[in-house]
Write an enzyme that holds these catalytic residues in place. Structure first.
Site, PDB file in Angstrom:
ATOM      1  CG  HIS A 260       3.372   7.955  21.712  1.00 17.50           C
ATOM      2  ND1 HIS A 260       3.913   6.924  21.411  1.00 17.50           N
ATOM      3  CD2 HIS A 260       3.278   8.003  23.112  1.00 17.50           C
ATOM      4  CE1 HIS A 260       3.638   6.009  22.105  1.00 17.50           C
ATOM      5  NE2 HIS A 260       3.313   6.664  23.200  1.00 17.50           N
TER       6      HIS A 260
ATOM      7  CG  ASP B 276       9.989   1.045  26.812  1.00 16.24           C
ATOM      8  OD1 ASP B 276       9.944   1.499  28.012  1.00 16.24           O
ATOM      9  OD2 ASP B 276       9.215   0.757  26.062  1.00 16.24           O
TER      10      ASP B 276
ATOM     11  NE  ARG C 278       7.339   1.311  34.149  1.00 18.56           N
ATOM     12  CZ  ARG C 278       6.916   2.059  32.928  1.00 18.56           C
ATOM     13  NH1 ARG C 278       7.231   1.833  31.643  1.00 18.56           N
ATOM     14  NH2 ARG C 278       5.988   2.991  32.999  1.00 18.56           N
TER      15      ARG C 278
ATOM     16  CB  SER D  54       8.308   3.975  29.207  1.00 22.69           C
ATOM     17  OG  SER D  54       7.807   3.260  28.023  1.00 22.69           O
TER      18      SER D  54
ATOM     19  CE  LYS E 126       7.927   3.032  23.957  1.00 20.96           C
ATOM     20  NZ  LYS E 126       7.023   2.357  24.834  1.00 20.96           N
TER      21      LYS E 126
HETATM   22  N1  URA Z   1       3.396   3.940  27.008  1.00 17.73           N
HETATM   23  C1  URA Z   1       4.456   3.576  27.046  1.00 17.73           C
HETATM   24  O1  URA Z   1       4.899   3.392  25.806  1.00 17.73           O
HETATM   25  N2  URA Z   1       5.058   3.267  28.059  1.00 17.73           N
HETATM   26  C2  URA Z   1       4.552   3.623  29.165  1.00 17.73           C
HETATM   27  O2  URA Z   1       5.213   3.441  30.208  1.00 17.73           O
HETATM   28  C3  URA Z   1       3.284   3.881  29.503  1.00 17.73           C
HETATM   29  C4  URA Z   1       2.663   4.096  28.204  1.00 17.73           C
END
Ligand code: URA
Length: 450
Positions: free
Chosen positions: A82, A161, A168, A183, A187
Site C-alpha cells: 500500500h 473508514d 475528515r 484509515s 483497510k
Molecule cells: N489514504 C487513506 O486510505 N487514508 C488516509 O487517511 C490517507 C490516505
C-alpha cells in the site's frame, strides 16, 4: 457512556479506553452518532493526538466494522502493498506482476483516487474490457491460478473508514498521523493479507512533508500491523517530484508497461524494485535483499514480468493487444509543450539566461495541474478523463536549456490546458548551480525498529 463526555475527554487530552473507542466507531457507523459530534471528536484527536494503543484500537474497530476477507483459500504467504499516495505513483501495476511471476500470491483490493490522479483501479479501467469487479470465489481462483488479481474495494470493506474519511475530508482533519494510520491499516487488515509492505511517501507531493512525520507514520503503521499479527514493513520514499515520467491514468498504464519491459525511468524502477524485494522477503521467497534483487532483475530482463501482466489483464477481461501496442490507447486530443524557455521566462532572475537547473518542485501543484486537465477527482463523484495527463521529459537536478522540452501536457479542453500549463510552470524553482541530492529511498522500518 455518552458521546459528549468522550469528545470532552479527548479535548482535554486524556487517553480513551477500548470500550470508549469502540462505542464511538460503532455508534457513528450505525448512524446513532451524528456527523457533527464525530467531526468534533476528530478535531479533538487532531489537536490532542492518540497514543499507539488508542490508534491500534481505533484501527481494529474500523477494520471490524465490515467484512474481513478470508484469503485462507489461497495457497502460500499472501503479501499486500500500500502506498500513502502521491503524484505519478503507479508502483502497484509494476510490483504486482513482478511478484506474481515469482510465485508470490498477490490478492489486492485497491481504491479509487480522490485528488490529483486516479487510483490503481481507475488506471486499470483505461485498458479496454478490464473488469475491476469480480466475485469473491473468482478472485480467489484467479490468484491460485495466476498469482495475481486486483479488484476494487468492496463497499463493505471497513465501512467505518469510508464514513469517517468523508467527514475528515470536509473538516480539515485528514492530515493527522493517527487518523491516517488507522484509515490505511483498517483497510489493509480487513483485506486479509498475511504480510504488508507500506510505501510511505515524504515530500511536497505527499501527506507527510517531513522525514520526521513520515517516520512517525511508518512506525505507527508497522506497530499496528505487528500488533495484529501481520508481518509489516514500511519503506519511506521520496515524493518531492512526480514518480517516473507520467502523471495521468492511461499515461501511467503505458509507463508501467514500459517498466515491465525493462525500459523504466530510474527513480520509479528504484522504488518499485525496493518494494518488490521487501515483499519477496515477507513472502519467504528470498532471504536477503541481494538475492531478492537478482530475482526481480531476472523476471524483468527475461520478459516474464511483462508476460504476467498480460496474463493478469486477460484474466480480468482486458484487451492485451493494447499492452503489446500502446499506440492503440486513447489519447487526449490537445497538447501543450512546456519548454525550457517557458520556465526561464517565468522566473525573474533567470529571464535573460538560456539555461538553469531544475532545483525544486511543488509536487502538489503538478498534481493539481493534472487534476485541472481532468485526470483527478475534485469530489468523490467527479468523472475522470483517463486520457489526459502530463509527460515529464526532465527531472529535478537536470540542466534545462531554452529550446528543450520539459514536459508535454495532454488535454481535451483548451482553457484547462492553458491553466494547467501555468500551474505546472509555477510549480518549479530553478537554480544557477547544480546542487541536488537525488535520494529516492530514505529509510526502511520493520518490527525490529520499533
Ligand atoms: N489514504 C487513506 O486510505 N487514508 C488516509 O487517511 C490517507 C490516505
Amino acid at each position: 457512556m455518552n458521546t459528549y463526555d468522550l469528545i470532552m475527554k479527548k479535548r482535554e487530552g486524556s487517553v480513551l479506553t477500548r470500550e470508549e473507542i469502540n462505542y464511538l466507531v460503532d455508534g457513528f457507523t450505525n448512524g446513532q452518532i451524528p456527523d457533527y459530534q464525530m467531526a468534533a471528536f476528530l478535531m479533538a484527536v487532531f489537536f490532542r493526538g492518540m497514543n499507539y494503543e488508542e490508534t491500534a484500537t481505533l484501527t481494529m474497530a474500523m477494520a471490524d466494522s465490515g467484512e474481513c476477507l478470508d484469503l485462507s483459500g489461497i495457497e502460500g504467504i499472501k503479501v499486500d502493498k500500500h502506498s500513502t499516495g502521491g503524484v505519478g505513483d503507479k508502483t502497484s501495476l509494476i510490483v504486482g506482476p513482478i511478484l506474481a511471476s515469482l510465485g508470490v500470491p498477490v490478492a489486492k483490493m485497491s481504491g479509487r483516487g480522490l485528488g490529483h490522479t486516479g487510483g490503481t483501479i481507475d488506471k486499470l479501467e483505461g485498458i479496454p474490457g478490464f473488469r475491476t469487479s469480480i466475485s469473491k470465489s473468482d478472485f480467489i481462483k484467479q490468484v491460485n491460478r495466476i498469482k495475481l488479481a486486483i479488484v476494487g474495494q468492496t463497499a463493505n470493506l471497513a465501512p467505518a473508514d469510508k464514513k469517517i474519511y468523508a467527514l475528515r475530508d470536509v473538516t480539515a482533519t485528514v492530515d493527522n498521523i493517527s487518523l491516517i494510520a488507522a484509515s490505511i491499516m483498517s483497510k489493509k487488515l480487513a483485506a486479509g493479507a498475511d504480510a504488508i509492505v507500506l510505501d510511505v511517501k515524504v515530500g511536497t507531493g505527499a501527506f507527510m512533508k517531513t522525514l520526521e512525520d513520515a517516520r512517525e507514520l511508518a512506525r505507527t503503521m508497522v506497530a499496528i500491523g505487528t500488533m495484529a499479527g501481520r508481518n509489516t514493513t514500511a519503506v519511506i520514499s521520496d515524493m518531492n517530484e512526480p514518480l517516473g515520467n507520467a502523471v495521468g491514468n492511461i499515461l501511467e498504464i503505458e509507463e508501467a508497461i514500459e517498466c515491465l519491459k525493462g525500459n523504466g525511468e530510474k527513480r520509479l524502477m528504484k522504488v518499485s524494485k525496493v518494494l518488490a524485494c521487501h515483499m519477496l522477503l515477507a513472502a519467504q521467497k528470498a532471504y536477503s535483499i541481494d538475492e531478492a534483487d537478482k530475482m526481480v532483475e531476472e523476471v524483468i530482463s527475461s520478459g516474464r514480468a511483462f508476460e504476467k501482466m498480460k496474463e493478469f489483464v486477460a484474466a480480468q477481461g482486458g484487451d492485451t493487444g493494447y499492452l503489446e501496442n500502446t499506440e492503440r490507447f486513447n489519447k487526449a486530443t490537445l497538447l501543450a509543450v512546456v519548454t525550457g524557455k517557458d520556465l526561464l521566462q517565468a522566473k525573474e532572475p533567470f529571464k535573460k539566461q538560456n539555461q538553469a537547473y531544475l532545483f525544486a518542485c511543488n509536487n502538489q501543484e503538478i498534481g493539481m495541474a493534472s487534476m485541472i486537465l481532468g485526470g483527478g477527482r475534485q469530489t468523490k463523484d467527479s468523472k475522470l478523463d483517463l486520457t489526459v495527463g502530463i509527460c515529464l521529459k526532465k527531472h529535478l537536478g537536470d540542466l534545462i536549456k531554452e529550446q528543450e522540452e520539459i514536459a508535454v501536457l495532454y488535454g481535451n479542453d483548451v482553457h484547462k490546458l492553458k491553466e494547467a500549463k501555468k500551474r505546472f510552470i509555477n510549480a518549479y524553482t530553478l537554480s544557477e548551480k547544480e546542487h541536488f541530492s537525488n535520494k529516492m529511498i530514505y529509510e526502511i522500518i520493520a518490527k525490529k525498529d520499533l
